[in-house]
Design an enzyme around this catalytic site. Structure first.
Site, PDB file in Angstrom:
ATOM      1  N   LYS A  16       0.840  -1.212   0.000  1.00  0.00           N
ATOM      2  CA  LYS A  16       0.000   0.000   0.000  1.00  0.00           C
ATOM      3  C   LYS A  16       0.871   1.257   0.000  1.00  0.00           C
ATOM      4  O   LYS A  16       0.640   2.181  -0.766  1.00  0.00           O
ATOM      5  CB  LYS A  16      -0.916   0.047   1.242  1.00  0.00           C
ATOM      6  CG  LYS A  16      -1.856  -1.134   1.383  1.00  0.00           C
ATOM      7  CD  LYS A  16      -2.828  -0.943   2.528  1.00  0.00           C
ATOM      8  CE  LYS A  16      -2.200  -0.865   3.907  1.00  0.00           C
ATOM      9  NZ  LYS A  16      -1.573  -2.120   4.354  1.00  0.00           N
ATOM     10  N   ARG A  93      -9.148   1.090   9.217  1.00  0.00           N
ATOM     11  CA  ARG A  93      -8.707  -0.283   9.479  1.00  0.00           C
ATOM     12  C   ARG A  93      -9.766  -1.081  10.221  1.00  0.00           C
ATOM     13  O   ARG A  93      -9.570  -2.253  10.494  1.00  0.00           O
ATOM     14  CB  ARG A  93      -7.437  -0.265  10.316  1.00  0.00           C
ATOM     15  CG  ARG A  93      -6.151  -0.480   9.522  1.00  0.00           C
ATOM     16  CD  ARG A  93      -5.004  -0.296  10.467  1.00  0.00           C
ATOM     17  NE  ARG A  93      -3.804  -0.993  10.148  1.00  0.00           N
ATOM     18  CZ  ARG A  93      -2.736  -0.411   9.613  1.00  0.00           C
ATOM     19  NH1 ARG A  93      -2.761   0.847   9.255  1.00  0.00           N
ATOM     20  NH2 ARG A  93      -1.635  -1.106   9.438  1.00  0.00           N
ATOM     21  N   ARG A 132      11.896  -6.606   4.744  1.00  0.00           N
ATOM     22  CA  ARG A 132      11.748  -5.144   4.692  1.00  0.00           C
ATOM     23  C   ARG A 132      12.755  -4.450   5.606  1.00  0.00           C
ATOM     24  O   ARG A 132      12.996  -4.869   6.732  1.00  0.00           O
ATOM     25  CB  ARG A 132      10.316  -4.768   5.122  1.00  0.00           C
ATOM     26  CG  ARG A 132      10.045  -3.285   5.047  1.00  0.00           C
ATOM     27  CD  ARG A 132       8.603  -3.008   4.779  1.00  0.00           C
ATOM     28  NE  ARG A 132       7.793  -2.968   5.984  1.00  0.00           N
ATOM     29  CZ  ARG A 132       6.515  -2.602   5.987  1.00  0.00           C
ATOM     30  NH1 ARG A 132       5.898  -2.271   4.858  1.00  0.00           N
ATOM     31  NH2 ARG A 132       5.830  -2.602   7.106  1.00  0.00           N
ATOM     32  N   ARG A 167      11.869  -2.490  11.301  1.00  0.00           N
ATOM     33  CA  ARG A 167      10.855  -1.885  12.166  1.00  0.00           C
ATOM     34  C   ARG A 167      10.474  -2.866  13.272  1.00  0.00           C
ATOM     35  O   ARG A 167      10.354  -4.060  13.022  1.00  0.00           O
ATOM     36  CB  ARG A 167       9.607  -1.560  11.334  1.00  0.00           C
ATOM     37  CG  ARG A 167       9.501  -0.090  10.984  1.00  0.00           C
ATOM     38  CD  ARG A 167       8.461   0.162   9.932  1.00  0.00           C
ATOM     39  NE  ARG A 167       7.135  -0.364  10.281  1.00  0.00           N
ATOM     40  CZ  ARG A 167       6.076  -0.250   9.492  1.00  0.00           C
ATOM     41  NH1 ARG A 167       6.173   0.346   8.331  1.00  0.00           N
ATOM     42  NH2 ARG A 167       4.910  -0.743   9.850  1.00  0.00           N
ATOM     43  N   ARG A 178      -0.129  -8.967  13.509  1.00  0.00           N
ATOM     44  CA  ARG A 178      -0.725  -7.931  12.657  1.00  0.00           C
ATOM     45  C   ARG A 178      -1.632  -8.563  11.600  1.00  0.00           C
ATOM     46  O   ARG A 178      -2.673  -8.017  11.259  1.00  0.00           O
ATOM     47  CB  ARG A 178       0.378  -7.098  11.984  1.00  0.00           C
ATOM     48  CG  ARG A 178       1.123  -6.227  12.988  1.00  0.00           C
ATOM     49  CD  ARG A 178       2.391  -5.664  12.387  1.00  0.00           C
ATOM     50  NE  ARG A 178       2.140  -4.631  11.395  1.00  0.00           N
ATOM     51  CZ  ARG A 178       3.033  -4.248  10.483  1.00  0.00           C
ATOM     52  NH1 ARG A 178       4.207  -4.835  10.415  1.00  0.00           N
ATOM     53  NH2 ARG A 178       2.755  -3.287   9.650  1.00  0.00           N
TER      54      ARG A 178
END
Ligand code: AMP
Length: 226
Positions: A16, A93, A132, A167, A178
């Site tokens: 996204k 969300r 990532r 992160r 998540r």
């Protein structure tokens, strides 16, 4: 072209942020990402940041009143700076946030034009997020992937040179949490927007460039992009 208000939906790691950033550069409209706004608040230790931090670190949702406040403020600022519309990434969300957004826009005689799901299987998300690496500077916020979008100098941000980090919420255990939260709370929004005739879907397991083309083709069909 009239104002465009587009929401990108999808699990964490669907792309996204990457796609929204590109789309916003092309359309010259702001990219409003609640995750980025919250991370900046955390980095600056603002009152919102101090409240949000423990939730974010555990991969939990930040409470609705905080996130809705942050988002509505960002929409106001975006409208002042650029009347062309915006792309929302990471908001809404859950159903409560979607209703809050709808009410606020209705009050101003506005509406979301299209909601695009970047449809991405859990396995793809887990693989991507584990690769990532992110720039820790909240003013930069660049995101890399060791396999598909590696930085030019290993371990350093191409844009600002800061050492890249994993992160806190991209660690495997937190990714699982998540994803569970996404399925439980965000997925019901698909029905909410489908019932309003706004939902469109693009495949999320494509390479970045192919995914962007798929997104653009869709938006052209919807006459949101020339
Ligand atoms: P993201 O960068 O979109 O993956 O967001 C990172 C984290 O910020 C999430 O895991 C949540 O803790 C928090 N967050 C971002 N957007 C929202 C939202 N709309 N509602 C609740 N929490 C959010």
């Amino acid at each position: 072209m009239p104002e465009k208000r587009i929401v990108l939906l999808g699990p964490p790691g669907a792309g996204k942020g990457t796609q929204a950033q590109r789309l916003c550069e092309q359309l010259q409209i702001p990219h409003l990402a609640t995750g980025n706004l919250l991370r900046a608040a955390v980095a600056n230790s603002t009152p919102v940041g101090l409240q949000a931090r423990p939730f974010m670190e555990q991969g939990k949702f930040v409470p609705d009143d905080i996130v809705i406040g942050v988002l509505l403020e960002a929409i106001q600022a975006a409208k002042r700076a650029n009347p062309g519309g915006y792309v929302l990434d990471g908001f809404p969300r859950n159903r409560f946030q979607a209703e809050a957004l709808r009410k606020e826009l209705q009050r101003r005689h506005e509406k979301i034009d299209k909601v695009i799901l970047i449809d991405t299987p859990d396995g793809v998300v887990q693989e991507r997020l584990s690769q990532r690496r992110s720039c820790p500077d909240p003013l930069c916020g660049a995101v890399y992937n060791l396999k598909t979008k590696a930085p030019r100098t290993p371990g350093a941000c191409d844009l600002c040179g800061k050492p890249l980090v994993i992160r806190e919420d991209d660690r495997p255990e937190t990714i699982r949490k998540r994803l569970a939260v996404y399925h439980q709370q965000t997925e019901p929004l698909l029905k909410f927007y489908r019932n309003q005739g706004k939902l469109r879907v693009v495949a999320g397991d494509l390479e970045i460039e192919a995914q962007y083309q798929a997104l653009l083709d869709l938006l052209k069909t919807e006459q949101l992009v020339a």
